[in-house]
Design a protein around this motif. Structure first.
Motif, PDB file in Angstrom:
ATOM      1  N   GLY A 276       0.800  -1.093  -0.698  1.00  0.00           N
ATOM      2  CA  GLY A 276      -0.483  -0.556  -0.018  1.00  0.00           C
ATOM      3  C   GLY A 276       0.861   1.024  -0.127  1.00  0.00           C
ATOM      4  N   GLY A 277       0.061   2.409   1.111  1.00  0.00           N
ATOM      5  CA  GLY A 277       0.849   3.597   0.629  1.00  0.00           C
ATOM      6  C   GLY A 277       2.806   3.745   1.186  1.00  0.00           C
ATOM      7  N   ILE A 278       3.069   3.172   1.811  1.00  0.00           N
ATOM      8  CA  ILE A 278       3.958   2.972   3.282  1.00  0.00           C
ATOM      9  C   ILE A 278       4.899   2.461   1.718  1.00  0.00           C
ATOM     10  CG2 ILE A 278       3.606   1.091   4.495  1.00  0.00           C
ATOM     11  CD1 ILE A 278       5.134   5.081   4.868  1.00  0.00           C
TER      12      ILE A 278
ATOM     13  N   ASP B   2       0.141  -8.880  -1.922  1.00  0.00           N
ATOM     14  CA  ASP B   2      -0.967  -7.699  -2.331  1.00  0.00           C
ATOM     15  C   ASP B   2      -2.436  -8.898  -1.791  1.00  0.00           C
ATOM     16  OD1 ASP B   2      -1.194  -4.804  -0.774  1.00  0.00           O
ATOM     17  OD2 ASP B   2      -2.776  -5.307  -1.730  1.00  0.00           O
TER      18      ASP B   2
ATOM     19  N   THR C 150       3.954  -4.835   6.019  1.00  0.00           N
ATOM     20  CA  THR C 150       3.591  -3.383   5.621  1.00  0.00           C
ATOM     21  C   THR C 150       1.949  -3.639   5.685  1.00  0.00           C
ATOM     22  OG1 THR C 150       4.814  -3.491   3.296  1.00  0.00           O
ATOM     23  CG2 THR C 150       5.664  -2.258   4.742  1.00  0.00           C
TER      24      THR C 150
ATOM     25  N   HIS D 134      -2.611  -2.726  10.575  1.00  0.00           N
ATOM     26  CA  HIS D 134      -1.954  -3.205  12.133  1.00  0.00           C
ATOM     27  C   HIS D 134      -3.216  -3.737  12.854  1.00  0.00           C
ATOM     28  CE1 HIS D 134      -2.122   1.404  12.030  1.00  0.00           C
ATOM     29  NE2 HIS D 134      -2.950   0.147  12.805  1.00  0.00           N
TER      30      HIS D 134
ATOM     31  N   ARG E  48      -1.944  -9.917  11.289  1.00  0.00           N
ATOM     32  CA  ARG E  48      -0.379  -9.654  11.682  1.00  0.00           C
ATOM     33  C   ARG E  48       0.585 -11.599  11.605  1.00  0.00           C
ATOM     34  NH1 ARG E  48       2.082  -3.739  12.072  1.00  0.00           N
ATOM     35  NH2 ARG E  48       1.552  -3.231  10.672  1.00  0.00           N
TER      36      ARG E  48
ATOM     37  N   GLN F 113       5.115  -3.110  10.020  1.00  0.00           N
ATOM     38  CA  GLN F 113       5.558  -1.611  10.662  1.00  0.00           C
ATOM     39  C   GLN F 113       4.800  -0.994  11.950  1.00  0.00           C
ATOM     40  OE1 GLN F 113       6.174   1.741   9.730  1.00  0.00           O
ATOM     41  NE2 GLN F 113       6.549   1.691   8.081  1.00  0.00           N
ATOM     42  N   LYS F 114       5.432   0.055  12.406  1.00  0.00           N
ATOM     43  CA  LYS F 114       4.769   0.482  13.682  1.00  0.00           C
ATOM     44  C   LYS F 114       3.011   0.805  12.927  1.00  0.00           C
ATOM     45  CE  LYS F 114       3.036   4.370  12.928  1.00  0.00           C
ATOM     46  NZ  LYS F 114       2.360   4.477  12.270  1.00  0.00           N
TER      47      LYS F 114
ATOM     48  N   ASN G 148      10.692   3.629  12.855  1.00  0.00           N
ATOM     49  CA  ASN G 148      11.576   4.796  12.528  1.00  0.00           C
ATOM     50  C   ASN G 148      11.906   6.020  13.095  1.00  0.00           C
ATOM     51  OD1 ASN G 148       9.436   6.047  10.709  1.00  0.00           O
ATOM     52  ND2 ASN G 148       9.033   3.445  10.446  1.00  0.00           N
TER      53      ASN G 148
ATOM     54  N   TRP H 189      -8.990   1.878   6.253  1.00  0.00           N
ATOM     55  CA  TRP H 189      -8.891   1.483   7.890  1.00  0.00           C
ATOM     56  C   TRP H 189      -8.897   2.679   8.479  1.00  0.00           C
ATOM     57  CZ3 TRP H 189      -4.426   1.344   9.296  1.00  0.00           C
ATOM     58  CH2 TRP H 189      -3.425   1.017   8.709  1.00  0.00           C
TER      59      TRP H 189
HETATM   60  N1  LIG Z   1       5.670   6.063   9.139  1.00  0.00           N
HETATM   61  C1  LIG Z   1       5.678   5.474   8.587  1.00  0.00           C
HETATM   62  O1  LIG Z   1       6.454   4.657   9.463  1.00  0.00           O
HETATM   63  C2  LIG Z   1       4.186   4.819   8.680  1.00  0.00           C
HETATM   64  C3  LIG Z   1       3.618   6.075   7.263  1.00  0.00           C
HETATM   65  C4  LIG Z   1       2.526   5.024   7.041  1.00  0.00           C
HETATM   66  C5  LIG Z   1       2.090   4.336   7.370  1.00  0.00           C
HETATM   67  N2  LIG Z   1       2.939   3.197   8.718  1.00  0.00           N
HETATM   68  C6  LIG Z   1       1.707   2.072   8.740  1.00  0.00           C
HETATM   69  O2  LIG Z   1       2.329   0.864   8.044  1.00  0.00           O
HETATM   70  C7  LIG Z   1       1.893  -0.207   7.805  1.00  0.00           C
HETATM   71  C8  LIG Z   1       0.270   0.142   6.263  1.00  0.00           C
HETATM   72  O3  LIG Z   1      -0.142   1.040   6.473  1.00  0.00           O
HETATM   73  P1  LIG Z   1      -0.307   2.112   4.285  1.00  0.00           P
HETATM   74  O4  LIG Z   1      -0.575   3.496   4.916  1.00  0.00           O
HETATM   75  O5  LIG Z   1       0.615   1.651   3.787  1.00  0.00           O
HETATM   76  O6  LIG Z   1      -1.583   1.313   4.135  1.00  0.00           O
HETATM   77  P2  LIG Z   1      -2.466   1.014   3.337  1.00  0.00           P
HETATM   78  O7  LIG Z   1      -4.198   0.675   3.389  1.00  0.00           O
HETATM   79  O8  LIG Z   1      -2.349   2.317   2.022  1.00  0.00           O
HETATM   80  O9  LIG Z   1      -1.877  -0.582   2.517  1.00  0.00           O
HETATM   81  C9  LIG Z   1      -2.155  -1.203   3.507  1.00  0.00           C
HETATM   82  C10 LIG Z   1      -2.290  -2.385   2.017  1.00  0.00           C
HETATM   83  O10 LIG Z   1      -1.851  -3.793   2.875  1.00  0.00           O
HETATM   84  C11 LIG Z   1      -2.724  -4.311   2.468  1.00  0.00           C
HETATM   85  N3  LIG Z   1      -2.855  -6.207   2.704  1.00  0.00           N
HETATM   86  C12 LIG Z   1      -4.389  -6.140   3.503  1.00  0.00           C
HETATM   87  N4  LIG Z   1      -4.330  -6.813   4.068  1.00  0.00           N
HETATM   88  C13 LIG Z   1      -3.630  -8.142   3.807  1.00  0.00           C
HETATM   89  C14 LIG Z   1      -2.845  -9.850   3.973  1.00  0.00           C
HETATM   90  N5  LIG Z   1      -3.231  -9.991   4.429  1.00  0.00           N
HETATM   91  N6  LIG Z   1      -1.858  -9.690   3.070  1.00  0.00           N
HETATM   92  C15 LIG Z   1      -1.135  -8.827   2.335  1.00  0.00           C
HETATM   93  N7  LIG Z   1      -1.198  -7.931   1.970  1.00  0.00           N
HETATM   94  C16 LIG Z   1      -2.399  -6.914   2.810  1.00  0.00           C
HETATM   95  C17 LIG Z   1      -3.647  -3.633   1.946  1.00  0.00           C
HETATM   96  O11 LIG Z   1      -4.360  -4.585   0.158  1.00  0.00           O
HETATM   97  C18 LIG Z   1      -2.760  -2.704   0.720  1.00  0.00           C
HETATM   98  O12 LIG Z   1      -2.159  -2.559   0.163  1.00  0.00           O
HETATM   99  C19 LIG Z   1       0.448   0.786   9.094  1.00  0.00           C
HETATM  100  O13 LIG Z   1       0.635   0.572   9.939  1.00  0.00           O
HETATM  101  C20 LIG Z   1       0.935   1.766   9.325  1.00  0.00           C
HETATM  102  O14 LIG Z   1       0.535   1.976  10.786  1.00  0.00           O
HETATM  103  C21 LIG Z   1       3.892   3.656   8.856  1.00  0.00           C
END
Ligand SMILES: NC(=O)c1ccc[n+]([C@@H]2O[C@H](COP(=O)([O-])OP(=O)(O)OC[C@H]3O[C@@H](n4cnc5c(N)ncnc54)[C@H](O)[C@@H]3O)[C@@H](O)[C@H]2O)c1
Length: 346
Positions: free
Chosen positions: A14-16, A36, A73, A76, A81, A98-99, A127, A167
């Protein structure tokens, strides 16, 4: 062995994951592939990052012989997880998660216990601890330059619209678990084990897409006597925001102050009187993410202990737990009672 022997598999593209992949590319680390559950997301990320393996079946990625470190990633949530940790643990793959590891201490403990039972290393991707500017602050904190530290303040304020996210912000715990965890892990790294916590928090209902807390002020008292205030106000529409990743940090000692953010820092000392601007390379995004993974891989490679282990991270997750309990009951909460309630005896 070298860093290249530690192939990385990302679960959750996803995003991160974009920041992770950019960081690993910059650091010359070996990415084996990604998984994913969302087919369209997988297609997009495979194309963007030229992933040679991209699968909707994360077990397949875990099983790949070149994958030695799993970079989790995915969101959470324990139900997402824990099965990954169990499956990967049985196959002896190292885990970077990831946190926040989980927003609830009991769930985080279950993940840590599982990894320990299966004998696999688990590091939490806190991080904030690896941000170049914050790493550059650390020697001044530890070498007596500002005397004895007694107060720390971290302030993060901004307005964000998360209504489009599927979410994020949809759990009854939000800014104190998802954002303040960056700061809780950082103050734990700097000041050690906490003793008591007092929190106020609330929700501005006009911020669409959030069901939990969108502002909180958390006061933490550490065993070493330091007091810290961690402010996360993501419902702030005013002048001069201090958004993540430019939150403002102040560390006061009896002979000086360290202040700044992830891009600019200053150390003022009183004895001798001086104003120092420590130099450092890199920003939070994406450099801290490369620092996290290279630290983990180097420690695994050399058989050394690493920072932010799952077990150690329970101290930071316990701050989340303590903060919500404190706000709910309007009283100061001890680390001991939070740990005991979660069945953690340390
Ligand atoms: N600064 C940082 O460190 C930072 C910044 C943003 C997000 N995060 C953390 O990273 C994690 C993800 O955040 P995000 O913003 O990328 O979320 P997101 O929703 O953009 O991405 C999550 C991805 O996981 C996929 N997914 C869901 N269940 C799955 C599974 N069982 N198997 C495989 N893929 C699966 C989803 O389809 C999605 O593409 C969170 O825990 C968030 O807190 C950390």
């Amino acid at each position: 062995m070298s860093r290249q022997d530690w192939g990385i598999g990302l679960i959750g593209l996803g995003g991160i994951a974009n920041t992770h992949l950019q960081a690993y590319l910059n650091a010359g680390l070996k990415v084996v592939g990604g998984a994913d559950v969302d087919k369209e997301r997988l297609r997009l990320m495979k194309e963007r990052w030229e992933l040679s393996i991209a699968t909707t079946n994360w077990e397949e990625l875990v099983d790949h012989p070149d994958v030695r470190v799993l970079d989790i990633t995915a969101p959470h949530k324990k139900e997402i997880r824990l099965p990954i940790v169990e499956y990967a643990g049985l196959r002896k793959k190292a885990l970077l998660i990831q946190k926040p590891l989980c927003p609830y201490l009991k769930d985080a403990k279950e993940i840590v216990d599982t990894a320990e039972r299966l004998g696999v290393p688990l590091m939490v991707n806190q991080n904030s601890v690896f941000v170049p500017a914050f790493q550059a602050m650390e020697p001044y904190l530890r070498n007596g330059a500002i005397g004895i530290p007694y107060y720390c303040q971290i302030e993060n304020r901004n307005w964000v619209d998360v209504s489009a996210h599927s979410w994020f912000g949809k759990d009854k715990r939000w800014v104190t678990s998802d954002m303040a965890i960056h700061h809780f892990a950082l103050v734990h790294h700097w000041f050690g084990v906490w003793e008591t916590i007092y929190a106020q928090m609330g929700r501005d209902p006009s911020q669409n897409g959030v069901v939990g807390d969108n502002w909180s002020v958390v006061q933490i008292h550490f065993q070493n006597g330091v007091k810290a205030t961690v402010i996360n106000n993501w419902a702030y529409r005013g002048h001069r925001p201090k958004p993540h990743s430019r939150e403002e940090i102040i560390i006061q000692g009896d002979r000086g102050v360290i202040s700044g953010d992830s891009e600019e820092i200053c150390v003022v000392t009183t004895d001798p009187p001086a104003r120092i601007f420590p130099q450092f390379q890199g920003k939070w995004f994406p450099d801290a993410f490369a620092n996290v993974m290279t630290h983990f891989i180097d420690c695994l490679d050399q058989g050394k202990p690493f920072l932010c282990s799952g077990r150690d991270n329970l101290n930071a997750i316990a701050m989340i737990e303590g903060a919500y309990l404190s706000a709910e009951e309007g009283r100061s909460v001890t680390r001991r009672e939070v740990m005991e309630k979660a069945g953690i005896n340390d």
